[in-house]
Scaffold this motif. Structure first.
Motif, PDB file in Angstrom:
ATOM      1  N   SER A 111      56.884  54.283  -7.535  1.00 48.37           N
ATOM      2  CA  SER A 111      56.518  55.669  -7.004  1.00 48.37           C
ATOM      3  C   SER A 111      57.067  56.899  -8.480  1.00 48.37           C
ATOM      4  N   THR A 115      64.222  53.490 -10.204  1.00 48.39           N
ATOM      5  CA  THR A 115      65.213  52.294  -9.565  1.00 48.39           C
ATOM      6  C   THR A 115      64.916  51.563 -11.044  1.00 48.39           C
ATOM      7  N   SER A 116      64.089  51.559 -12.076  1.00 46.38           N
ATOM      8  CA  SER A 116      63.755  50.874 -12.873  1.00 46.38           C
ATOM      9  C   SER A 116      65.005  51.616 -14.082  1.00 46.38           C
ATOM     10  N   GLY A 161      59.626  44.327 -15.541  1.00 48.82           N
ATOM     11  CA  GLY A 161      59.968  43.537 -13.502  1.00 48.82           C
ATOM     12  C   GLY A 161      59.500  45.298 -12.906  1.00 48.82           C
ATOM     13  N   LYS A 163      57.353  48.003 -10.199  1.00 48.54           N
ATOM     14  CA  LYS A 163      56.349  48.279  -9.287  1.00 48.54           C
ATOM     15  C   LYS A 163      56.547  47.073  -7.875  1.00 48.54           C
ATOM     16  N   SER A 164      56.505  48.114  -6.840  1.00 49.06           N
ATOM     17  CA  SER A 164      56.629  46.795  -5.929  1.00 49.06           C
ATOM     18  C   SER A 164      56.060  45.690  -5.436  1.00 49.06           C
ATOM     19  N   ASP A 313      59.259  55.946  -1.207  1.00 49.34           N
ATOM     20  CA  ASP A 313      58.366  56.995  -2.008  1.00 49.34           C
ATOM     21  C   ASP A 313      58.425  58.154  -1.052  1.00 49.34           C
ATOM     22  N   GLN A 363      59.732  59.457   5.695  1.00 50.91           N
ATOM     23  CA  GLN A 363      59.143  58.064   6.483  1.00 50.91           C
ATOM     24  C   GLN A 363      58.927  58.148   8.650  1.00 50.91           C
TER      25      GLN A 363
HETATM   26  C1  LIG Z   1      57.738  45.223   0.680  1.00 51.76           C
HETATM   27  C2  LIG Z   1      58.173  46.171  -0.172  1.00 51.76           C
HETATM   28  C3  LIG Z   1      58.048  48.071   1.561  1.00 51.76           C
HETATM   29  C4  LIG Z   1      58.288  48.979   0.963  1.00 51.76           C
HETATM   30  N1  LIG Z   1      58.053  49.910   1.673  1.00 51.76           N
HETATM   31  C5  LIG Z   1      57.820  51.364   1.718  1.00 51.76           C
HETATM   32  C6  LIG Z   1      58.284  52.189   2.121  1.00 51.76           C
HETATM   33  O1  LIG Z   1      57.185  51.606   3.897  1.00 51.76           O
HETATM   34  N2  LIG Z   1      58.819  53.405   1.951  1.00 51.76           N
HETATM   35  C7  LIG Z   1      58.662  53.943   1.359  1.00 51.76           C
HETATM   36  O2  LIG Z   1      59.568  55.242   0.822  1.00 51.76           O
HETATM   37  N3  LIG Z   1      58.852  52.910   0.369  1.00 51.76           N
HETATM   38  C8  LIG Z   1      58.796  51.526   0.579  1.00 51.76           C
HETATM   39  N4  LIG Z   1      59.273  50.334  -0.412  1.00 51.76           N
HETATM   40  C9  LIG Z   1      59.145  51.252  -1.975  1.00 51.76           C
HETATM   41  C10 LIG Z   1      58.845  52.221  -2.770  1.00 51.76           C
HETATM   42  O3  LIG Z   1      57.700  51.322  -2.798  1.00 51.76           O
HETATM   43  C11 LIG Z   1      59.393  51.625  -3.895  1.00 51.76           C
HETATM   44  O4  LIG Z   1      59.565  50.411  -3.973  1.00 51.76           O
HETATM   45  C12 LIG Z   1      60.193  52.743  -4.096  1.00 51.76           C
HETATM   46  O5  LIG Z   1      60.394  53.992  -4.076  1.00 51.76           O
HETATM   47  C13 LIG Z   1      61.514  52.160  -5.852  1.00 51.76           C
HETATM   48  O6  LIG Z   1      59.659  52.921  -6.503  1.00 51.76           O
HETATM   49  P1  LIG Z   1      60.331  53.310  -7.956  1.00 51.76           P
HETATM   50  O7  LIG Z   1      59.321  53.841  -8.782  1.00 51.76           O
HETATM   51  O8  LIG Z   1      61.226  53.558  -8.916  1.00 51.76           O
HETATM   52  O9  LIG Z   1      60.693  51.775  -8.826  1.00 51.76           O
HETATM   53  P2  LIG Z   1      60.284  50.686 -10.159  1.00 51.76           P
HETATM   54  O10 LIG Z   1      60.552  51.231 -11.402  1.00 51.76           O
HETATM   55  O11 LIG Z   1      58.238  50.141  -9.615  1.00 51.76           O
HETATM   56  O12 LIG Z   1      61.482  49.167  -9.677  1.00 51.76           O
HETATM   57  C14 LIG Z   1      60.948  48.966  -8.414  1.00 51.76           C
HETATM   58  C15 LIG Z   1      62.013  47.833  -8.708  1.00 51.76           C
HETATM   59  O13 LIG Z   1      61.907  46.844  -7.026  1.00 51.76           O
HETATM   60  C16 LIG Z   1      62.026  45.327  -7.523  1.00 51.76           C
HETATM   61  N5  LIG Z   1      61.300  44.552  -6.567  1.00 51.76           N
HETATM   62  C17 LIG Z   1      60.005  45.172  -6.735  1.00 51.76           C
HETATM   63  N6  LIG Z   1      59.078  44.226  -5.135  1.00 51.76           N
HETATM   64  C18 LIG Z   1      60.584  44.282  -5.164  1.00 51.76           C
HETATM   65  C19 LIG Z   1      60.542  42.734  -3.542  1.00 51.76           C
HETATM   66  N7  LIG Z   1      60.296  42.830  -2.844  1.00 51.76           N
HETATM   67  N8  LIG Z   1      62.135  43.103  -3.135  1.00 51.76           N
HETATM   68  C20 LIG Z   1      62.927  43.303  -4.288  1.00 51.76           C
HETATM   69  N9  LIG Z   1      62.513  43.695  -5.204  1.00 51.76           N
HETATM   70  C21 LIG Z   1      61.764  44.226  -5.553  1.00 51.76           C
HETATM   71  C22 LIG Z   1      61.345  45.792  -8.835  1.00 51.76           C
HETATM   72  O14 LIG Z   1      61.594  44.110  -9.390  1.00 51.76           O
HETATM   73  C23 LIG Z   1      61.833  46.912 -10.005  1.00 51.76           C
HETATM   74  O15 LIG Z   1      62.806  46.253 -10.292  1.00 51.76           O
HETATM   75  C24 LIG Z   1      58.295  49.179  -0.167  1.00 51.76           C
HETATM   76  C25 LIG Z   1      58.748  48.535  -1.364  1.00 51.76           C
HETATM   77  C26 LIG Z   1      58.334  47.000  -1.032  1.00 51.76           C
HETATM   78  C27 LIG Z   1      59.166  45.776  -1.842  1.00 51.76           C
END
Ligand SMILES: Cc1cc2nc3c(=O)[nH]c(=O)nc-3n(C[C@H](O)[C@H](O)[C@H](O)COP(=O)(O)OP(=O)(O)OC[C@H]3O[C@@H](n4cnc5c(N)ncnc54)[C@H](O)[C@@H]3O)c2cc1C
Length: 882
Positions: A111, A115-116, A161, A163-164, A313, A363
């Motif tokens: 997103s 998180t990272s 790491g 990405k979801s 997201d 959401q």
């Molecule tokens: C199974 C799943 C379902 C999701 N459903 C929704 C949703 O319905 N609505 C919503 O708003 N957001 C949802 N998310 C969260 C969203 O997809 C993003 O992960 C979140 O917004 C964080 O984005 P970012 O760019 O900050 O994370 P990034 O900088 O991309 O970092 C993501 C971090 O999460 C960790 N990670 C990835 N997959 C998993 C996992 N399965 N379990 C534990 N840690 C993990 C990675 O290792 C990384 O450290 C979901 C995530 C997962 C894993």
């Protein structure tokens, strides 16, 4: 029911177990193994005692022996300074929406990359020694598993790491490491995992002391490993042959939710990479709930209520149009709150304060499903005399009749998908899965139609139906006409079709490669302008519709509306150009299609397009203009397409015309690996020109190529009269444009205020053309209206590069707002060359910019310069073609 063992078995046998792996920390003999459904299951050693089972119940969030989320959250957060509480969001001390503005976090994240970023900051500030999160692993060395929890101890590994991963996880291995290796850790997890970790921390002091921060994700639902396998199988990668999958490839030119899946696997012994949008994949549409783990349907914890900070997201209309993605952020921990505040202060983070309703609305579907409709699911299980876990929302028999059916169907779809898929795998028949699940999907869609009718009101629906009837009659008439052609023999038509195809494309002198999104007026115009300029000078170039930036479906729509001429009608019947035509319901595949119809029809009317085909054999290929060399995709092969990687060693002329990187520094556009990948391709260009001065510098510095010229954007090769011709050939020629014309991409409240101020100063009215909306039934206005706005207004206010260019071509007074996402260098470089710097205002400085103090533009000087530059650029291009 008396023994603890039976109580635990009741949870597992009924399928409610979260399988987070915390059991193994109670008894290390309990192992986690993946089963044929692609889900982890605890495997017991048989040596467990009643005491063990009692302790296991204490760390299982579905048991009656563990506290619920409210109790844990109260213990953790109720004493945090300034904390508030909302029944749905839980505790919060800060609510935000935004993204990371520094480095590649956002580009590489799912997103906004926050998180990272948080994880890296915690490590940099030495608040932790390691991060427990998810990484891609080699399936060959991990029993076919593609991702698992690992511990990262460096910035580089944390970033790897990102990405979801829509994939099953379990924490037993990493938690055992935490137990054996002292240190401080942060962990990322979905709500149920963080909850079970908190329960474990209550009984395990070491875990409590060492896991310092819990970073929670919002989670629609947990998928099994068969989900990834099924996505790939539909594309021909058979079970066992999927090697890698990236579930979240961004399409910056599209909307945030329109992301792609990239699958790498083996087909017929060859390695393949396949990219598809999730809505193009049968199993990929989330609301169907295919391959969902059952515990996800029995959790009422949407906002990861026991985590220190929560990221999700920003699924909100005001953020949706930004394809780079944004996070919603909920803060509950003081230290993380400070980290975020300092990130905002030094502009590493771009965050807006968010309201509670924005967070909940981001959401909304999930909130309804997990909180409002869970009571009904609990009740449905109970009347089947099944045991159900206790949930905070309680069980209730009442739900509206249609919503009840939705719930029953959703539940069926998710539970059946597991078994049907296992059977399909045994039968080695993917279509078995599609057929069986397709029946349920039909019913589900039907119920949603009824819900839509109820929402819209029956009269409106009938009115629409009448319109549809007229459309059907028209189509039938068209079909009747077309069937006349069918009466000829199929082979003759086929041969004729091929002949026509040769005639149509065979006369081309070459092909143009550029970004082919349909959301952006400027992009469409530069496509038009380069082709038009060439044709005015006697060169016929087709313009490719590439399958990366414009999904095939868009092309298909284009073809459909273009099927007017006999040539295309014939081709349609032959259907020999599969796969471009054979899926008829494009609106289902690409929901925004209807909104883009004006732009699609402009392209079909005015640009000679052809689907990209790597086997075409033109003598000359031109890449450019627009930001073709900006790595939007984070994928070197897709980027390489814009450097002609598909031409390999072929002897063809390769020209870059006004190609742009869109950024000033190469590190912001591509990484080292990508630079090296591009090297042989860029070296084989015959001539290179770029749009920005900074681009020439980058090419020299990185690849050592010095002979690079700077030329004009193609839109500037045409004159005011060329654009007026387009306006006059449309129905819009008499449309009145108000004195102020605005076109703003990603309009913020600050920009709105700015425009209102100008309006108040000048006391004039406004005509606005919206930038892409992504909202249902929000049809973008015709391109010709956009052109007319920049021609006929007294003052144009825009943050679009091409908007600025059109103002200059038409000698219309203008103000250009700097927008980082659009690439600032191209605007600044341009303005300084023409001495128009005064017309630029940074988004940050809108409040202090006084438009009434602007001096009038010396158009004579600007036009003279433009004439000279136009001459040079035209000569450059024409000389390159000789
Ligand atoms: C199974 C799943 C379902 C999701 N459903 C929704 C949703 O319905 N609505 C919503 O708003 N957001 C949802 N998310 C969260 C969203 O997809 C993003 O992960 C979140 O917004 C964080 O984005 P970012 O760019 O900050 O994370 P990034 O900088 O991309 O970092 C993501 C971090 O999460 C960790 N990670 C990835 N997959 C998993 C996992 N399965 N379990 C534990 N840690 C993990 C990675 O290792 C990384 O450290 C979901 C995530 C997962 C894993």
């Amino acid at each position: 029911m008396n023994s603890y063992r039976k109580k635990l078995e009741r949870i597992i046998k009924n399928g409610y177990g979260v399988k987070s792996g915390v059991y193994s920390l109670i008894d290390p003999r309990i192992e986690m193994k993946i089963d044929e459904r692609g889900e982890y299951q605890p495997v017991f050693s048989g040596l467990e005692t009643e005491v063990t089972y009692e302790n296991l119940l204490k760390v299982d969030m579905m048991s009656d022996y563990s506290p619920d989320e409210d109790q844990i959250a109260q213990q953790l957060f109720s004493r945090v300074k300034g904390i508030k509480r909302d029944p749905i969001i839980g505790y919060y001390s800060g609510l935000f929406i935004g993204h990371v503005a520094e480095n590649d976090f956002r580009k590489n994240g799912s997103s906004g990359g926050i998180t990272s970023w948080i994880l890296v900051e915690l490590l940099k500030q030495k608040k932790i020694d390691g991060v427990i999160h998810v990484q891609e692993v080699n399936p060959g060395k991990n029993n076919g598993i593609l991702f698992k929890y690992v511990i990262s101890r460096s910035e580089k590994d944390i970033k790897k790491g990102a990405k979801s991963r829509y994939y099953p996880m379990e924490m037993s291995e990493v938690l055992k490491i935490v137990k054996s290796r002292p240190g401080k850790y942060a962990i990322v997890g979905i709500p149920e995992f963080i909850m079970e970790l908190r329960l474990l921390a209550l009984v395990n002091e070491v875990i409590r002391d060492r896991i310092k921060y819990t970073i929670g994700l919002i989670c629609g639902h947990q998928k099994t490993a068969n989900y990834a396998e099924a996505l790939a199988w539909q594309q021909g990668i058979e079970p066992g042959n999927l090697k890698r999958i990236n579930f979240r490839v961004k399409q910056p030119q599209s909307t945030a939710s329109n992301y792609l899946h990239k699958m790498t696997g083996i087909i017929d012994g060859k390695k393949v990479h396949i990219m598809r949008g999730n809505s193009q994949l049968f199993a990929g549409y989330w609301p169907f709930g295919f391959f969902k783990s059952k515990f996800s349907d029995f959790s009422d914890n949407v906002f990861n209520e026991v985590a220190d900070v929560v990221l999700g997201d920003a699924w909100l209309s005001e953020y949706e149009s930004d394809g780079m993605g944004n996070n919603v952020v909920i803060i509950r921990n003081d230290e993380i709150g400070k980290l975020i505040t300092s990130g905002v202060t030094r502009s590493a983070l771009m965050l807006n304060d968010a309201r509670k309703d924005q967070i909940i609305n981001s959401q909304l579907g999930l909130v309804h499903h997990a909180r409002d409709e869970l009571p009904f699911r609990l009740f449905s299980e109970k009347i089947k005399l099944k045991w159900v876990p206790k949930k905070r929302v309680g069980s209730l028999p009442w739900l509206s009749p249609l919503r009840s059916v939705v719930q029953i169907l959703r539940y069926k779809m998710s539970t059946r998908s597991h078994q049907v898929y296992i059977t399909a795998r045994k039968k080695e028949d993917w279509l078995y899965f599609e057929r069986k699940m397709g029946k349920l999907i039909k019913k589900y869609k039907f119920i949603y139609k009824l819900i839509a009718i109820r929402k819209k009101g029956i009269l409106n629906v009938l009115r629409n139906k009448l319109r549809v009837r007229t459309r059907i009659l028209n189509t039938l008439r068209r079909l009747k006409r077309a069937t006349r052609i069918r009466t000829r023999s199929k082979q003759t038509i086929a041969a004729f079709g091929r002949y026509l195809d040769r005639r149509e494309y065979g006369q081309a002198d070459g092909a143009i490669l550029t970004l082919t999104g349909y959301f952006n007026y400027g992009n469409v115009l530069q496509r038009y302008a380069l082709q038009k300029f060439l044709s005015k000078n006697g060169y016929k170039f087709i313009s490719y519709v590439d399958s990366y930036s414009a999904p095939r479906d868009i092309y298909r729509i284009g073809r459909k509306t273009k099927l007017k001429t006999p040539v295309r009608a014939v081709k349609r019947f032959l259907n020999y150009q599969k796969p471009y035509w054979y899926i008829p319901k494009y609106s289902e595949i690409y929901p925004e299609a209807g909104n883009l119809k004006n732009i699609i029809s402009f392209v079909n009317k005015n640009i000679w397009i052809k689907p990209f085909d790597p086997n075409d054999d033109f003598n000359t290929y031109i890449v450019g203009s627009d930001q073709v060399w900006r790595n939007w995709w984070g994928d070197r092969e897709v980027l390489g397409y814009y450097f002609f990687n598909f031409l390999k060693g072929r002897n063809t002329k390769r020209i870059a015309y006004a190609a742009s990187f869109g950024k000033d520094k190469i590190e912001e556009v591509m990484n080292n690996d990508e630079l090296e990948y591009i090297r042989p391709y860029i070296e084989s260009f015959d001539r290179i020109s770029v749009r920005e001065k900074s681009g020439a510098g980058m090419i020299k510095k990185v690849w050592g190529i010095g002979n690079v010229d700077q030329v004009l954007d193609p839109t500037l090769l045409l004159k005011e009269s060329d654009y007026s011709e387009l306006i006059n050939s449309s129905d819009l020629k008499y449309e009145k444009i108000q004195p102020i014309f605005t076109y703003v991409l990603g309009e913020t409240p600050e920009i709105k205020d700015f425009i209102h101020r100008i309006q108040d100063d000048r006391q004039q009215s406004i005509t606005s053309v919206r930038a892409r909306g992504g909202i249902e039934n929000d049809i973008l206005p015709p391109v010709e209206l956009w052109l007319k706005g920049f021609r006929d207004a007294e003052l144009a206010v825009t943050n679009s590069f091409h908007g600025m260019v059109l103002s200059i071509i038409n000698n219309t007074d203008f103000i250009i707002i700097g927008r980082e996402a659009g690439g600032l260098s191209r605007i600044k470089d341009f303005l300084s060359e023409y001495g128009l710097n005064e017309r630029f205002v940074d988004e940050e400085n809108l409040k202090t910019f006084d438009s009434s103090k602007l001096k009038s533009i010396n158009w004579k000087k600007v036009n003279k310069k433009l004439k000279e530059r136009r001459k040079e650029s035209s000569e450059w291009l024409l000389k390159s073609l000789k």
